[in-house]
Scaffold this active site. Structure first.
Site, PDB file in Angstrom:
ATOM      1  N   LYS A 227      36.416  44.041  37.277  1.00 29.41           N
ATOM      2  CA  LYS A 227      36.686  42.712  36.702  1.00 29.41           C
ATOM      3  C   LYS A 227      37.679  42.805  35.545  1.00 29.41           C
ATOM      4  O   LYS A 227      38.662  42.049  35.475  1.00 29.41           O
ATOM      5  CB  LYS A 227      35.387  42.078  36.216  1.00 29.41           C
ATOM      6  CG  LYS A 227      35.554  40.826  35.388  1.00 29.41           C
ATOM      7  CD  LYS A 227      36.129  39.659  36.178  1.00 29.41           C
ATOM      8  CE  LYS A 227      36.446  38.503  35.260  1.00 29.41           C
ATOM      9  NZ  LYS A 227      37.025  37.348  35.960  1.00 29.41           N
ATOM     10  N   CYS A 281      40.179  34.272  29.878  1.00 30.97           N
ATOM     11  CA  CYS A 281      39.959  35.645  30.357  1.00 30.97           C
ATOM     12  C   CYS A 281      41.120  36.593  30.126  1.00 30.97           C
ATOM     13  O   CYS A 281      40.914  37.708  29.665  1.00 30.97           O
ATOM     14  CB  CYS A 281      39.635  35.715  31.835  1.00 30.97           C
ATOM     15  SG  CYS A 281      39.633  34.264  32.758  1.00 30.97           S
TER      16      CYS A 281
HETATM   17  N1  SAJ Z   1      50.910  32.956  32.920  1.00 29.74           N
HETATM   18  C1  SAJ Z   1      52.253  33.302  32.716  1.00 29.74           C
HETATM   19  N2  SAJ Z   1      52.973  33.803  33.762  1.00 29.74           N
HETATM   20  C2  SAJ Z   1      52.408  33.973  34.999  1.00 29.74           C
HETATM   21  C3  SAJ Z   1      51.039  33.623  35.183  1.00 29.74           C
HETATM   22  C4  SAJ Z   1      50.309  33.114  34.130  1.00 29.74           C
HETATM   23  O1  SAJ Z   1      52.795  33.157  31.616  1.00 29.74           O
HETATM   24  O2  SAJ Z   1      53.120  34.393  35.918  1.00 29.74           O
HETATM   25  C5  SAJ Z   1      50.142  32.442  31.788  1.00 29.74           C
HETATM   26  C6  SAJ Z   1      49.610  31.044  32.035  1.00 29.74           C
HETATM   27  O3  SAJ Z   1      50.536  30.089  31.578  1.00 29.74           O
HETATM   28  C7  SAJ Z   1      48.325  31.037  31.195  1.00 29.74           C
HETATM   29  C8  SAJ Z   1      47.851  32.480  31.267  1.00 29.74           C
HETATM   30  O4  SAJ Z   1      48.990  33.265  31.650  1.00 29.74           O
HETATM   31  O5  SAJ Z   1      48.605  30.692  29.862  1.00 29.74           O
HETATM   32  C9  SAJ Z   1      46.714  32.727  32.258  1.00 29.74           C
HETATM   33  O6  SAJ Z   1      47.105  32.157  33.463  1.00 29.74           O
HETATM   34  P1  SAJ Z   1      46.290  32.513  34.836  1.00 29.74           P
HETATM   35  O7  SAJ Z   1      47.093  31.922  35.956  1.00 29.74           O
HETATM   36  O8  SAJ Z   1      45.994  33.949  34.893  1.00 29.74           O
HETATM   37  O9  SAJ Z   1      44.975  31.624  34.761  1.00 29.74           O
HETATM   38  P2  SAJ Z   1      43.537  32.028  34.189  1.00 29.74           P
HETATM   39  O10 SAJ Z   1      43.587  32.451  32.792  1.00 29.74           O
HETATM   40  O11 SAJ Z   1      42.625  30.900  34.521  1.00 29.74           O
HETATM   41  O12 SAJ Z   1      43.150  33.306  35.053  1.00 29.74           O
HETATM   42  C10 SAJ Z   1      42.159  33.225  36.011  1.00 29.74           C
HETATM   43  C11 SAJ Z   1      41.680  34.610  36.219  1.00 29.74           C
HETATM   44  N3  SAJ Z   1      40.555  34.522  37.112  1.00 29.74           N
HETATM   45  C12 SAJ Z   1      39.378  35.018  36.684  1.00 29.74           C
HETATM   46  O13 SAJ Z   1      39.242  35.566  35.621  1.00 29.74           O
HETATM   47  C13 SAJ Z   1      38.271  34.854  37.627  1.00 29.74           C
HETATM   48  C14 SAJ Z   1      42.760  35.462  36.852  1.00 29.74           C
HETATM   49  O14 SAJ Z   1      42.193  36.732  37.214  1.00 29.74           O
HETATM   50  C15 SAJ Z   1      43.290  34.831  38.087  1.00 29.74           C
HETATM   51  O15 SAJ Z   1      44.375  35.617  38.587  1.00 29.74           O
HETATM   52  C16 SAJ Z   1      43.785  33.424  37.779  1.00 29.74           C
HETATM   53  O16 SAJ Z   1      42.687  32.681  37.223  1.00 29.74           O
HETATM   54  C17 SAJ Z   1      44.201  32.745  39.056  1.00 29.74           C
HETATM   55  O17 SAJ Z   1      45.416  32.592  39.230  1.00 29.74           O
HETATM   56  O18 SAJ Z   1      43.309  32.438  39.853  1.00 29.74           O
END
Ligand code: SAJ
Length: 444
Positions: A227, A281
């Site tokens: 995780k 996370c």
């Molecule tokens: N972000 C970027 N560039 C990217 C992707 C994300 O700057 O290419 C930023 C987003 O704007 C945000 C942050 O990173 O501020 C996190 O974005 P995220 O897409 O990872 O979304 P989270 O935080 O909800 O991550 C969750 C996580 N899932 C769990 O912990 C169960 C992550 O492991 C997943 O990959 C993500 O959701 C998902 O895309 O499902």
């Protein structure tokens, strides 16, 4: 057959037949949907939380969660109505429970060390009422080694019982995402890390009721590593995208074009650069993974990636300062409009929001800041009205609503035609033609 195997078989049997009495400790964005989903498939579930008002809301069949969680409100109403789910603040209600899921917060502190106050408290409160032969499964995200070094000792001490003799332990980290809580619970595979292989099998028998995807047996440390590693992996990859964007800015390239061409190469998948990394996370889990090494491994990449991502809001602030300087102005006397405060597009979740860091940078340099976000109640309102009298605008979140922004009207409302685009949702050529002074992450 030893007593313990006998009782574990009994628990597995009960789990298989949905007869196990289940408890979920921590009714937040993970615990509440889990409790409701197990109640839905026929388990009798007791939800425990320290917040009495949250308990009252749940027992009244209402959803205490903010934000748009498809299906959760209806599910909660149904399972509280049927009596399958009952919430309480009283641990004494857990005396006869066969399986306990722990879904409490596991934050890191300012030194990026895990803070297990809630986890320890849950174990200390559960111990005295723990039923012999019970199975306890930690769903919260925890550093590798936490089951062994924190949870097991806390439970043994508080219960006077012994692991794998009088109770069983597992780690089954959740993979939920705000806005998709119920969908992710059903569709995402899960690692069932058990204190013994038989325990892992009993966990699989339980989760098979609500998870359609793979349920992978493992030991506890493998589950803890998986995780935290999956989120550290994402953070490091976002950091690479951000650092590549900074190099493109310095060298005259366009990050989006370079990314498109790099990703044509097999096995490459450069993520998106942006104004920073927020959420519950990704900013936290890399530190939990690193902590699991207990100082016995050289940890260089994870802190460096965190530093790159945490520096992005400051970089955005500098782009604003540079454009103001070109207009003979400066942050100290400027009013800046920040578009987007949620940490993710089309979400109202503001936890660890990069926009909050940007606001701090701008205010710290003397600027007055106005925030707009169509998803965050506190910042909703007429965008152009908020833009009036501002000197510049910054797009921090790629909300769908911003993709159809009336740039002409926005330009007319601002004192200077200054736009910084941290999520690359404006076409640079259009911005140029429309007379904007435009900078973007990853563009010179
Ligand atoms: N972000 C970027 N560039 C990217 C992707 C994300 O700057 O290419 C930023 C987003 O704007 C945000 C942050 O990173 O501020 C996190 O974005 P995220 O897409 O990872 O979304 P989270 O935080 O909800 O991550 C969750 C996580 N899932 C769990 O912990 C169960 C992550 O492991 C997943 O990959 C993500 O959701 C998902 O895309 O499902």
């Amino acid at each position: 057959m030893t007593v313990s195997n006998q009782s574990l078989d009994a628990v597995r049997e009960l789990a298989q037949n949905s007869q196990a009495r289940l408890a979920v400790i921590g009714l937040g964005y993970v615990g509440l949907p889990v409790a409701a989903m197990f109640a839905k498939v026929g388990f009798n579930v007791i939800g425990v939380d320290v917040k009495a008002d949250r308990i009252a809301t749940i027992n009244a069949g209402r959803n205490p969660m903010e934000g748009n969680e498809p299906g959760l409100a209806e599910l909660l109403a149904e399972v509280t109505q049927s009596g399958r789910l009952r919430a309480t603040t009283d641990y004494a209600d857990l005396r006869d429970v066969d399986i306990v899921l722990i879904d409490v917060e596991t934050p890191v502190d300012e030194q990026n060390q895990p803070r297990y106050v809630a986890l320890r408290t849950a174990c200390q409160s559960l111990g005295p009422v723990l039923k012999a032969g019970a199975l306890i499964i930690v769903e919260s995200t925890i550093a590798p080694g936490t089951i062994e070094r924190v949870v097991c000792p806390a439970l043994e001490e508080a219960s006077g019982k012994r692991l794998n003799a009088d109770f069983f332990l597992g780690a089954c980290p959740e993979r939920v995402m705000p806005g998709k809580l119920l969908a992710n619970l059903r569709r995402m595979s899960r690692v069932c890390g058990g204190s013994t292989p038989e325990t892992a099998q009993a966990m699989i028998a339980l989760y098979r009721h609500i998870v359609e995807a793979d349920l992978d047996p493992a030991d506890c440390v493998t589950a803890e590593l998986t995780k935290t590693a999956e989120n550290a992996y994402r953070d490091v990859n976002i950091a690479f995208a951000n650092e590549l964007a900074l190099i493109c800015e310095a060298s005259g390239g366009d990050f989006l074009r370079v990314r498109e061409l790099v990703n044509k190469s097999p096995g490459r998948n450069v993520l998106l650069a942006g104004g920073g990394v927020g959420g519950h996370c990704i900013p936290k889990d890399p530190w939990l993974l690193a902590y699991g090494a207990q100082g016995r491994a050289a940890i260089r990449l994870i802190p460096a990636a965190r530093a790159v991502n945490e520096a992005m809001p400051g970089h955005v602030a500098q782009l604003v300062a540079d454009l103001l300087a070109q207009s003979g102005s400066e942050l100290a006397t400027a009013r800046i409009l920040v578009l987007g405060y949620a940490y993710l597009e089309d979400s109202d979740d503001t936890r660890h929001s990069p926009s909050a860091a940007l606001v701090a940078h701008l205010s710290g340099r003397g600027a007055e800041v106005v925030v707009h976000d169509p998803w965050v109640r506190e910042y909703q309102g007429d965008l152009l009205a908020k833009a009036k009298g501002c000197d510049a605008a910054v797009i921090m979140v790629s909300h769908t609503a911003y993709k159809t922004l009336d740039l002409l009207a926005l330009k007319g409302a601002l004192r200077f035609p200054i736009l910084v685009d941290a999520r690359r949702i404006v076409d640079p050529a259009q911005a140029q033609t429309a007379g904007w002074r435009y900078r973007a992450i990853g563009l010179k």
